[in-house]
Motif scaffolding. Structure first.
Motif, PDB file in Angstrom:
ATOM      1  N   ALA A   1       1.901   6.894  -6.680  1.00  0.00           N
ATOM      2  CA  ALA A   1       0.935   7.994  -7.331  1.00  0.00           C
ATOM      3  C   ALA A   1       1.357   9.127  -7.137  1.00  0.00           C
ATOM      4  O   ALA A   1       1.461  10.081  -7.873  1.00  0.00           O
ATOM      5  CB  ALA A   1      -0.372   7.902  -6.373  1.00  0.00           C
ATOM      6  N   LEU A   2       2.314   9.393  -5.926  1.00  0.00           N
ATOM      7  CA  LEU A   2       3.160  10.901  -6.046  1.00  0.00           C
ATOM      8  C   LEU A   2       4.275  10.860  -7.039  1.00  0.00           C
ATOM      9  O   LEU A   2       4.350  12.019  -7.624  1.00  0.00           O
ATOM     10  CB  LEU A   2       3.553  10.821  -4.576  1.00  0.00           C
ATOM     11  CG  LEU A   2       2.761  10.944  -3.379  1.00  0.00           C
ATOM     12  CD1 LEU A   2       3.557  10.793  -1.996  1.00  0.00           C
ATOM     13  CD2 LEU A   2       2.017  12.128  -3.461  1.00  0.00           C
ATOM     14  N   ILE A   3       4.873  10.003  -7.476  1.00  0.00           N
ATOM     15  CA  ILE A   3       6.014   9.779  -8.106  1.00  0.00           C
ATOM     16  C   ILE A   3       5.181  10.084  -9.613  1.00  0.00           C
ATOM     17  O   ILE A   3       5.964  10.726 -10.622  1.00  0.00           O
ATOM     18  CB  ILE A   3       6.652   8.585  -8.372  1.00  0.00           C
ATOM     19  CG1 ILE A   3       7.608   8.234  -7.020  1.00  0.00           C
ATOM     20  CG2 ILE A   3       7.672   8.606  -9.329  1.00  0.00           C
ATOM     21  CD1 ILE A   3       8.278   7.190  -6.687  1.00  0.00           C
ATOM     22  N   HIS A   4       4.051   9.596  -9.944  1.00  0.00           N
ATOM     23  CA  HIS A   4       3.386   9.771 -11.197  1.00  0.00           C
ATOM     24  C   HIS A   4       3.241  11.170 -11.319  1.00  0.00           C
ATOM     25  O   HIS A   4       2.806  11.544 -12.845  1.00  0.00           O
ATOM     26  CB  HIS A   4       2.313   9.099 -11.193  1.00  0.00           C
ATOM     27  CG  HIS A   4       1.606   8.861 -12.781  1.00  0.00           C
ATOM     28  ND1 HIS A   4       0.535   9.510 -13.297  1.00  0.00           N
ATOM     29  CD2 HIS A   4       1.847   7.947 -13.688  1.00  0.00           C
ATOM     30  CE1 HIS A   4       0.464   9.392 -14.408  1.00  0.00           C
ATOM     31  NE2 HIS A   4       1.139   8.320 -14.638  1.00  0.00           N
TER      32      HIS A   4
ATOM     33  N   PHE B   1      11.175  11.471 -13.603  1.00  0.00           N
ATOM     34  CA  PHE B   1      10.090  10.614 -13.202  1.00  0.00           C
ATOM     35  C   PHE B   1      10.775   9.342 -13.099  1.00  0.00           C
ATOM     36  O   PHE B   1      10.757   8.583 -12.385  1.00  0.00           O
ATOM     37  CB  PHE B   1       9.086  10.641 -14.149  1.00  0.00           C
ATOM     38  CG  PHE B   1       8.164   9.378 -14.295  1.00  0.00           C
ATOM     39  CD1 PHE B   1       7.123   9.419 -13.327  1.00  0.00           C
ATOM     40  CD2 PHE B   1       8.172   8.388 -15.321  1.00  0.00           C
ATOM     41  CE1 PHE B   1       6.353   8.352 -13.425  1.00  0.00           C
ATOM     42  CE2 PHE B   1       7.404   7.472 -15.344  1.00  0.00           C
ATOM     43  CZ  PHE B   1       6.577   7.246 -14.097  1.00  0.00           C
ATOM     44  N   LEU B   2      11.698   9.178 -14.374  1.00  0.00           N
ATOM     45  CA  LEU B   2      12.228   7.689 -14.101  1.00  0.00           C
ATOM     46  C   LEU B   2      13.339   7.181 -13.156  1.00  0.00           C
ATOM     47  O   LEU B   2      13.309   6.379 -12.741  1.00  0.00           O
ATOM     48  CB  LEU B   2      13.004   7.509 -15.508  1.00  0.00           C
ATOM     49  CG  LEU B   2      11.923   7.394 -16.965  1.00  0.00           C
ATOM     50  CD1 LEU B   2      12.849   7.411 -18.353  1.00  0.00           C
ATOM     51  CD2 LEU B   2      11.130   6.124 -16.709  1.00  0.00           C
ATOM     52  N   THR B   3      14.140   8.384 -12.817  1.00  0.00           N
ATOM     53  CA  THR B   3      15.294   8.366 -11.885  1.00  0.00           C
ATOM     54  C   THR B   3      14.549   8.013 -10.418  1.00  0.00           C
ATOM     55  O   THR B   3      14.840   7.055  -9.655  1.00  0.00           O
ATOM     56  CB  THR B   3      15.886   9.663 -11.924  1.00  0.00           C
ATOM     57  OG1 THR B   3      16.549   9.793 -12.976  1.00  0.00           O
ATOM     58  CG2 THR B   3      17.025   9.484 -10.752  1.00  0.00           C
ATOM     59  N   LEU B   4      13.367   8.917 -10.170  1.00  0.00           N
ATOM     60  CA  LEU B   4      13.004   8.636  -8.874  1.00  0.00           C
ATOM     61  C   LEU B   4      12.084   7.495  -8.562  1.00  0.00           C
ATOM     62  O   LEU B   4      12.206   6.848  -7.697  1.00  0.00           O
ATOM     63  CB  LEU B   4      12.003   9.850  -8.770  1.00  0.00           C
ATOM     64  CG  LEU B   4      11.322  10.039  -6.989  1.00  0.00           C
ATOM     65  CD1 LEU B   4      12.531  10.153  -6.106  1.00  0.00           C
ATOM     66  CD2 LEU B   4      10.544  11.054  -7.121  1.00  0.00           C
ATOM     67  N   GLY B   5      11.705   7.253  -9.624  1.00  0.00           N
ATOM     68  CA  GLY B   5      10.570   5.800  -9.804  1.00  0.00           C
ATOM     69  C   GLY B   5      11.655   4.656  -9.622  1.00  0.00           C
ATOM     70  O   GLY B   5      11.254   3.566  -8.812  1.00  0.00           O
TER      71      GLY B   5
ATOM     72  N   ILE C   1       0.692  -1.208  -0.147  1.00  0.00           N
ATOM     73  CA  ILE C   1       0.097   0.033  -0.063  1.00  0.00           C
ATOM     74  C   ILE C   1       0.969   1.289  -0.151  1.00  0.00           C
ATOM     75  O   ILE C   1       0.692   2.137  -0.623  1.00  0.00           O
ATOM     76  CB  ILE C   1      -0.920  -0.021   1.161  1.00  0.00           C
ATOM     77  CG1 ILE C   1      -2.046  -1.074   1.130  1.00  0.00           C
ATOM     78  CG2 ILE C   1      -1.585   1.347   1.334  1.00  0.00           C
ATOM     79  CD1 ILE C   1      -2.631  -1.271   2.214  1.00  0.00           C
ATOM     80  N   VAL C   2       1.871   1.280   0.812  1.00  0.00           N
ATOM     81  CA  VAL C   2       2.955   2.520   0.555  1.00  0.00           C
ATOM     82  C   VAL C   2       3.443   2.553  -0.827  1.00  0.00           C
ATOM     83  O   VAL C   2       3.771   3.699  -1.046  1.00  0.00           O
ATOM     84  CB  VAL C   2       4.032   2.112   1.612  1.00  0.00           C
ATOM     85  CG1 VAL C   2       5.098   3.153   1.481  1.00  0.00           C
ATOM     86  CG2 VAL C   2       3.477   2.000   3.201  1.00  0.00           C
ATOM     87  N   TRP C   3       3.846   1.399  -1.180  1.00  0.00           N
ATOM     88  CA  TRP C   3       4.537   1.704  -2.677  1.00  0.00           C
ATOM     89  C   TRP C   3       3.276   2.131  -3.617  1.00  0.00           C
ATOM     90  O   TRP C   3       3.607   3.162  -4.457  1.00  0.00           O
ATOM     91  CB  TRP C   3       4.777   0.024  -3.142  1.00  0.00           C
ATOM     92  CG  TRP C   3       4.916   0.250  -4.674  1.00  0.00           C
ATOM     93  CD1 TRP C   3       4.188  -0.600  -5.508  1.00  0.00           C
ATOM     94  CD2 TRP C   3       5.877   0.858  -5.413  1.00  0.00           C
ATOM     95  NE1 TRP C   3       4.798  -0.344  -6.964  1.00  0.00           N
ATOM     96  CE2 TRP C   3       5.735   0.550  -6.852  1.00  0.00           C
ATOM     97  CE3 TRP C   3       6.650   1.968  -5.122  1.00  0.00           C
ATOM     98  CZ2 TRP C   3       6.280   1.023  -7.806  1.00  0.00           C
ATOM     99  CZ3 TRP C   3       7.380   2.413  -6.108  1.00  0.00           C
ATOM    100  CH2 TRP C   3       7.200   2.157  -7.535  1.00  0.00           C
TER     101      TRP C   3
END
Length: 259
Positions: free
Chosen positions: A138-141, A158-162, A131-133
């Motif tokens: 959702a935040l990273i998106h 986006f790609l780096t943080l994800g 659930i945390v993931w």
């Protein structure tokens, strides 16, 4: 006397079981032993393999049927809750073979309740992490570029943080789950003892665990590209191999002969 007994019980909580050091090639040996287990218990392996296969197949069916990804989260949550229980059944089959016994479906089903508090606690822990993931994803998106055809430079944040967040969570889940279910089933210890021992064992055998994680990812990929049909064999194979990994890595007072 009561104080001494209380102290003894306290010392038993959240302790770390000792682990052995294995070579980086050990996971291939675990898989070879797992193939032997399947050959020695083909019917039980097929039964559990079909159950595990129905779960990802059902998820994919609902995604395509309703053309929505909203069913994925509740379906995966359900899998996180019942998956460890069925894996315990397969661990029991491998354990019975290790002891030279003939495994049965009834005996393997009973193993799901050897340590119910620990097993359900572990399922809940995995569910919380998942659930945390989902929330973090959702935040990273939100960093995804608001353009039709974004360039790689626009996608880089986006790609780096994800990748970083996803990688950290994957490593965390792998470390806490590599040996936790097996420890709880056989030793009947508390959840924290099992988790701490699993993390320590993974850290002690980093090279072997990297190889093992890579093999798991490859086999799971094969399972999905075969339309989930491959999971009929892959899930029992991985479960049996995980049991042999546990035998090889987590130390016992007496040596075990089926390694």
């Amino acid at each position: 006397m009561p104080a001494s007994s209380s102290m003894s019980k306290h010392q038993q909580f959240a302790r770390c079981l000792e682990s052995s050091h294995v070579s980086a090639s050990a996971p291939f040996h675990w898989l070879s032993l797992a193939f032997k287990d399947i050959a020695n218990a083909p019917i039980l392996s097929l039964v559990y393999g079909l159950v595990f296969t129905l779960i990802p197949a059902t998820i994919m069916y609902f995604v395509y049927q309703f053309d929505t990804h909203l069913v994925i989260l509740p379906a995966v949550v359900a899998f996180a809750l019942i998956g460890p229980a069925f894996a315990a059944g397969l661990y029991d089959v491998a354990w019975e073979l290790e002891k030279g016994h003939k495994p049965t479906l009834f005996h393997s089903l009973k193993s799901m309740f050897r340590n119910p508090a620990g097993e359900w606690g572990f399922a809940f822990l995995l569910m919380v992490i998942m659930i945390v993931w989902m929330r973090l994803a959702a935040l990273i998106h939100a960093l995804y570029p608001n353009v039709v055809n974004p360039s790689f430079e626009q996608l880089s944040a986006f790609l780096t943080l994800g990748t970083i967040v996803g990688g950290i969570l994957l490593v965390t889940v792998f470390a806490i789950s590599a040996f936790t279910p097996q420890i709880m089933m056989e030793r009947r210890v508390d959840l924290m003892t099992a988790v701490i021992s699993s993390i320590n064992a993974v850290k002690t055998n980093a090279a072997a665990m990297i190889v093992w994680a890579g093999l798991i990812l490859c086999l799971v990929f094969v399972g999905f590209i075969t339309g989930t049909a491959g999971f009929i064999v892959i899930m029992p194979l991985l479960s049996y191999a995980s049991w042999h990994a546990y035998i090889a890595v987590i130390k016992t007072k007496k040596p075990r002969g089926y390694e």
